[in-house]
Design a protein around this motif. Sequence first.
Motif, PDB file in Angstrom:
ATOM      1  N   TYR A 188       9.674 107.632  40.560  1.00  0.00           N
ATOM      2  CA  TYR A 188       8.208 107.564  40.601  1.00  0.00           C
ATOM      3  C   TYR A 188       7.795 106.297  41.360  1.00  0.00           C
ATOM      4  O   TYR A 188       8.391 105.232  41.185  1.00  0.00           O
ATOM      5  CB  TYR A 188       7.615 107.515  39.190  1.00  0.00           C
ATOM      6  N   ASP A 189       6.780 106.418  42.206  1.00  0.00           N
ATOM      7  CA  ASP A 189       6.306 105.266  42.980  1.00  0.00           C
ATOM      8  C   ASP A 189       4.794 105.126  42.789  1.00  0.00           C
ATOM      9  O   ASP A 189       4.027 106.020  43.189  1.00  0.00           O
ATOM     10  CB  ASP A 189       6.634 105.453  44.459  1.00  0.00           C
ATOM     11  N   PRO A 190       4.334 104.039  42.135  1.00  0.00           N
ATOM     12  CA  PRO A 190       5.135 102.919  41.623  1.00  0.00           C
ATOM     13  C   PRO A 190       5.820 103.268  40.309  1.00  0.00           C
ATOM     14  O   PRO A 190       5.333 104.117  39.556  1.00  0.00           O
ATOM     15  CB  PRO A 190       4.098 101.818  41.435  1.00  0.00           C
ATOM     16  N   ASP A 191       6.946 102.581  40.062  1.00  0.00           N
ATOM     17  CA  ASP A 191       7.700 102.822  38.841  1.00  0.00           C
ATOM     18  C   ASP A 191       6.953 102.272  37.630  1.00  0.00           C
ATOM     19  O   ASP A 191       7.044 102.831  36.538  1.00  0.00           O
ATOM     20  CB  ASP A 191       9.086 102.179  38.948  1.00  0.00           C
ATOM     21  N   THR A 259       6.791 103.840  33.766  1.00  0.00           N
ATOM     22  CA  THR A 259       5.870 103.266  32.784  1.00  0.00           C
ATOM     23  C   THR A 259       4.445 103.268  33.331  1.00  0.00           C
ATOM     24  O   THR A 259       4.218 102.903  34.486  1.00  0.00           O
ATOM     25  CB  THR A 259       6.277 101.833  32.421  1.00  0.00           C
ATOM     26  N   LEU A 260       3.517 103.690  32.491  1.00  0.00           N
ATOM     27  CA  LEU A 260       2.090 103.628  32.795  1.00  0.00           C
ATOM     28  C   LEU A 260       1.464 102.571  31.891  1.00  0.00           C
ATOM     29  O   LEU A 260       1.515 102.696  30.671  1.00  0.00           O
ATOM     30  CB  LEU A 260       1.451 104.998  32.555  1.00  0.00           C
ATOM     31  N   ILE A 261       0.912 101.519  32.501  1.00  0.00           N
ATOM     32  CA  ILE A 261       0.272 100.439  31.740  1.00  0.00           C
ATOM     33  C   ILE A 261      -1.239 100.563  31.934  1.00  0.00           C
ATOM     34  O   ILE A 261      -1.739 100.473  33.049  1.00  0.00           O
ATOM     35  CB  ILE A 261       0.757  99.062  32.208  1.00  0.00           C
ATOM     36  N   ILE A 262      -1.947 100.776  30.840  1.00  0.00           N
ATOM     37  CA  ILE A 262      -3.405 100.895  30.889  1.00  0.00           C
ATOM     38  C   ILE A 262      -4.017  99.588  30.424  1.00  0.00           C
ATOM     39  O   ILE A 262      -3.727  99.104  29.328  1.00  0.00           O
ATOM     40  CB  ILE A 262      -3.882 102.062  30.022  1.00  0.00           C
TER      41      ILE A 262
END
Length: 363
Positions: A188-191, A259-262
Amino acid sequence: MSNWDLMMPGMGLTAIGLAGLTLSYAGIAHTFIDGMHALTGLTMFVGLIFLAAGILDGGISTSNRAKATTLVILSIALGFGMFALTMNTSNYVITIAGILMAIAFPAIIMAYMAMKHPKFVKPIGSIVGIAAATGIIMWVSFGFVSPDAYMIPQETGVEEPEEEIAEAGPTFAIEILEGSTEEGNPDYDPDVAIVPQGFTVEWTNADSIVHTVTSTEGFGELFDSSLIDAGGTFTLDTTDFEPGEYEYLCSLHPWMVATLIIEEPKEVMKVIIPEGAAIPEDNQIYYDPQVVDITAGTTVQWDNVDNTVHTVTSGDPTGGADGLFDSETMAAGDKYEYTFTDSGSYDYFCIFHPWMVGTVNVE
């Protein structure tokens, strides 16, 4: 009598498989969530086969030990069946349960007839088989051929109220990279994607085979794209997500983890187009401030307080517009917003008054 040489390994394999399934679906062990649930499920089913073969070896056993083992097997099956029916959100659970019952009921009838009334096995078996085949054929046929519209009463002259479509927030793009099916390759980009709350995250599958975007928490409980075909997309509105880290993976290729950082939503950065900006004079301010320093994910809002029209157009007067953003014509009092998601330096100008220039620096 039962064959304990078959029943003993059967009970062991069933117990190991059941333990693995419990760990995987409870989310206790990350390794199991990444794919071991399939292997442990297979182990449990192999164990059940050994158990059934051991119990039925030499005929139906009437021993208390065989009855107790059978009761345990039924309890396990009923437990998982109740979980499947009540604790998941799949649209196909009822269909699968119906198929299983369509298989189980004829099998039970045939087994009973073979034990109690063997002379009626053939005629009863033929009737059950024909009935099951007829039901399956009709079910499949009606799936392809439905009744005509005239058979269903239609209301005329009733206008359905139009649903208001909520405006989607700014979009943050993530790409599923080509070749990501090979373990160790970038996926995935960005990781690690840092996204302000309220943005819409859009994953695009740039690979040649299908993938998924599945939250590891609850194995898809928070979000799950299902299968994304090559070139397909999946969008996720983060408005209702609490700020924090959310790990996700591809359920088909569990080594693909990202990882998704919200983050908390950022404050809007305001830029004023002041009165008199259309006149090229010394010490005249055209955009206030002329240079803006922000972080990625920040929205910039331009407010035209001048008494004439202006634009906010990315590019420069020499090279012209570059197509990244353009407010088009802003009348007096109009506002224009644009969210900067990528780092870099962005120049912009007014098409009507090319001496009006500004810059947005994004970190």
